[in-house]
Write a protein that holds these residues in place. Sequence first.
Motif, PDB file in Angstrom:
ATOM      1  N   THR A  71       1.599   6.201  -5.997  1.00  0.00           N
ATOM      2  CA  THR A  71       0.673   4.607  -6.034  1.00  0.00           C
ATOM      3  C   THR A  71      -0.244   4.089  -5.339  1.00  0.00           C
ATOM      4  OG1 THR A  71       3.657   3.805  -6.360  1.00  0.00           O
ATOM      5  CG2 THR A  71       1.866   2.061  -6.088  1.00  0.00           C
ATOM      6  N   TYR A  72      -1.266   3.976  -5.387  1.00  0.00           N
ATOM      7  CA  TYR A  72      -2.417   3.400  -4.900  1.00  0.00           C
ATOM      8  C   TYR A  72      -2.225   2.344  -4.480  1.00  0.00           C
ATOM      9  CZ  TYR A  72      -4.808   7.832  -5.330  1.00  0.00           C
ATOM     10  OH  TYR A  72      -5.056   9.049  -5.294  1.00  0.00           O
ATOM     11  N   THR A  73      -2.980   1.060  -3.305  1.00  0.00           N
ATOM     12  CA  THR A  73      -2.902  -0.182  -3.523  1.00  0.00           C
ATOM     13  C   THR A  73      -4.179  -0.687  -3.310  1.00  0.00           C
ATOM     14  OG1 THR A  73      -2.956   0.721  -0.806  1.00  0.00           O
ATOM     15  CG2 THR A  73      -0.519   0.574  -1.919  1.00  0.00           C
ATOM     16  N   ALA A  78     -10.095  -0.320  -1.816  1.00  0.00           N
ATOM     17  CA  ALA A  78     -11.241  -1.316  -1.311  1.00  0.00           C
ATOM     18  C   ALA A  78     -12.141  -0.036  -0.521  1.00  0.00           C
ATOM     19  CB  ALA A  78     -10.059  -2.670   0.048  1.00  0.00           C
ATOM     20  N   SER A  79     -10.781   0.524   0.280  1.00  0.00           N
ATOM     21  CA  SER A  79     -11.512   1.948   1.093  1.00  0.00           C
ATOM     22  C   SER A  79     -12.340   3.589   0.232  1.00  0.00           C
ATOM     23  CB  SER A  79     -10.155   3.266   1.398  1.00  0.00           C
ATOM     24  OG  SER A  79      -9.400   2.343   2.554  1.00  0.00           O
ATOM     25  N   LEU A  80     -11.624   2.994  -1.313  1.00  0.00           N
ATOM     26  CA  LEU A  80     -12.753   3.793  -1.990  1.00  0.00           C
ATOM     27  C   LEU A  80     -14.164   3.566  -2.494  1.00  0.00           C
ATOM     28  CD1 LEU A  80     -10.026   5.435  -4.328  1.00  0.00           C
ATOM     29  CD2 LEU A  80     -11.597   7.173  -2.698  1.00  0.00           C
ATOM     30  N   THR A  87     -18.066  -1.097  -6.645  1.00  0.00           N
ATOM     31  CA  THR A  87     -16.682  -2.201  -6.480  1.00  0.00           C
ATOM     32  C   THR A  87     -14.934  -2.164  -6.474  1.00  0.00           C
ATOM     33  OG1 THR A  87     -17.201  -3.632  -8.171  1.00  0.00           O
ATOM     34  CG2 THR A  87     -18.534  -4.290  -6.963  1.00  0.00           C
ATOM     35  N   VAL A  88     -14.824  -2.757  -5.977  1.00  0.00           N
ATOM     36  CA  VAL A  88     -13.468  -2.636  -5.773  1.00  0.00           C
ATOM     37  C   VAL A  88     -13.182  -3.304  -7.253  1.00  0.00           C
ATOM     38  CG1 VAL A  88     -11.045  -3.875  -5.158  1.00  0.00           C
ATOM     39  CG2 VAL A  88     -12.865  -3.305  -2.917  1.00  0.00           C
ATOM     40  N   ASN A  89     -13.645  -3.638  -7.932  1.00  0.00           N
ATOM     41  CA  ASN A  89     -12.958  -3.433  -9.402  1.00  0.00           C
ATOM     42  C   ASN A  89     -13.251  -2.788 -10.005  1.00  0.00           C
ATOM     43  OD1 ASN A  89     -11.868  -6.715  -9.484  1.00  0.00           O
ATOM     44  ND2 ASN A  89     -13.585  -7.566 -10.065  1.00  0.00           N
ATOM     45  N   PHE A 263     -10.321  -7.183 -13.889  1.00  0.00           N
ATOM     46  CA  PHE A 263      -9.138  -6.867 -13.397  1.00  0.00           C
ATOM     47  C   PHE A 263      -9.616  -8.525 -12.314  1.00  0.00           C
ATOM     48  CE2 PHE A 263      -8.746  -3.146 -13.738  1.00  0.00           C
ATOM     49  CZ  PHE A 263      -7.888  -2.971 -14.749  1.00  0.00           C
ATOM     50  N   LYS A 264      -7.841  -8.934 -12.284  1.00  0.00           N
ATOM     51  CA  LYS A 264      -8.224 -10.125 -11.016  1.00  0.00           C
ATOM     52  C   LYS A 264      -7.685  -9.401  -9.770  1.00  0.00           C
ATOM     53  CE  LYS A 264      -7.638 -14.245 -13.528  1.00  0.00           C
ATOM     54  NZ  LYS A 264      -6.932 -15.441 -13.552  1.00  0.00           N
ATOM     55  N   THR A 265      -8.646  -8.422  -8.740  1.00  0.00           N
ATOM     56  CA  THR A 265      -8.173  -7.863  -7.833  1.00  0.00           C
ATOM     57  C   THR A 265      -7.242  -8.744  -6.460  1.00  0.00           C
ATOM     58  OG1 THR A 265      -8.648  -5.482  -5.699  1.00  0.00           O
ATOM     59  CG2 THR A 265     -10.257  -8.251  -6.510  1.00  0.00           C
ATOM     60  N   GLU A 266      -6.255  -7.911  -5.941  1.00  0.00           N
ATOM     61  CA  GLU A 266      -5.949  -8.212  -4.905  1.00  0.00           C
ATOM     62  C   GLU A 266      -6.355  -7.686  -3.466  1.00  0.00           C
ATOM     63  OE1 GLU A 266      -1.794  -7.221  -5.478  1.00  0.00           O
ATOM     64  OE2 GLU A 266      -0.878  -8.031  -7.303  1.00  0.00           O
TER      65      GLU A 266
END
Length: 269
Positions: A71-73, A78-80, A87-89, A263-266
């Motif tokens: 499972t990716y969090t 953010a790390s990738l 970007t994170v999105n 996405f609305k990223t967390e």
Amino acid sequence: MSSVSRPAAKQDTATHTMATDSYALSECWTIGERICAALMPFIAVVEVLMLAVTGCFSYCPCSIIQNHKRTYTAKDFASLADETRFTVNEVEALHVLFKRLSSSLIDDGLIQKEELQLALFQTPNGKNLFLDRVFDVFDEKRNGVIEFDDFVHALGVFHPYAPIDEKIDFAFKLYDLRRTGFIEPEEVKQMVVAILMEFDMNLPDNLLEAIVDKTIADVDKDNDGKISKKDWKAFVGRNPSLLINMTLPHLKDITSVFPSFIFKTEAKL
């Protein structure tokens, strides 16, 4: 009259044959001069892969093997993003694409070679050199599967903002079939044969060898009979257009190209 015309006809035929062979050799040498630029089969595989997992891939197996998967969090995304130009999105969008592809046969969060084959050719069976090379280069850890971080890192090389040196190195790896750090004549020959097969072409051995010899001669500037990374980098420097196909413009903003993946990223931006 006939005794005179027959030798003339034979001579005309011989001349035509020689001209045809000469033209064919010239054409093959032209191919040879460009064979190191023939990244299109590889890049086509990558582009078709992107299209396949964003809508064109509709294979629905009757049963999917379920396995434990990672499972990716938000922290992983953010790390990738920090490690690549995405970007994170965009990393989250790539994860949606990755999940679609990696669950087609075995729902384990990993892309098996058969799943890549299935996405591209609608069958998990068969052999294709270009697919094999793309899979091998994407498989960073050399563990026989493509993990999500492998997937993101490899696609990052095709990003418009990726450094030129990364693109040059990636292209070299595609041709270095044996992972020796050199592109050797036998590897060039395999590439030429595979490319010709894509177009249902078959050449005599002498013309095939001419292509290989010409290709090596054009790129191998230290005359050791093989292409080193230094040779390859210098060749690309003289022919910068070779890297045009190493950039996929739509990766610049994948969430705009595929708006359904916004996405609305967390994750913390």
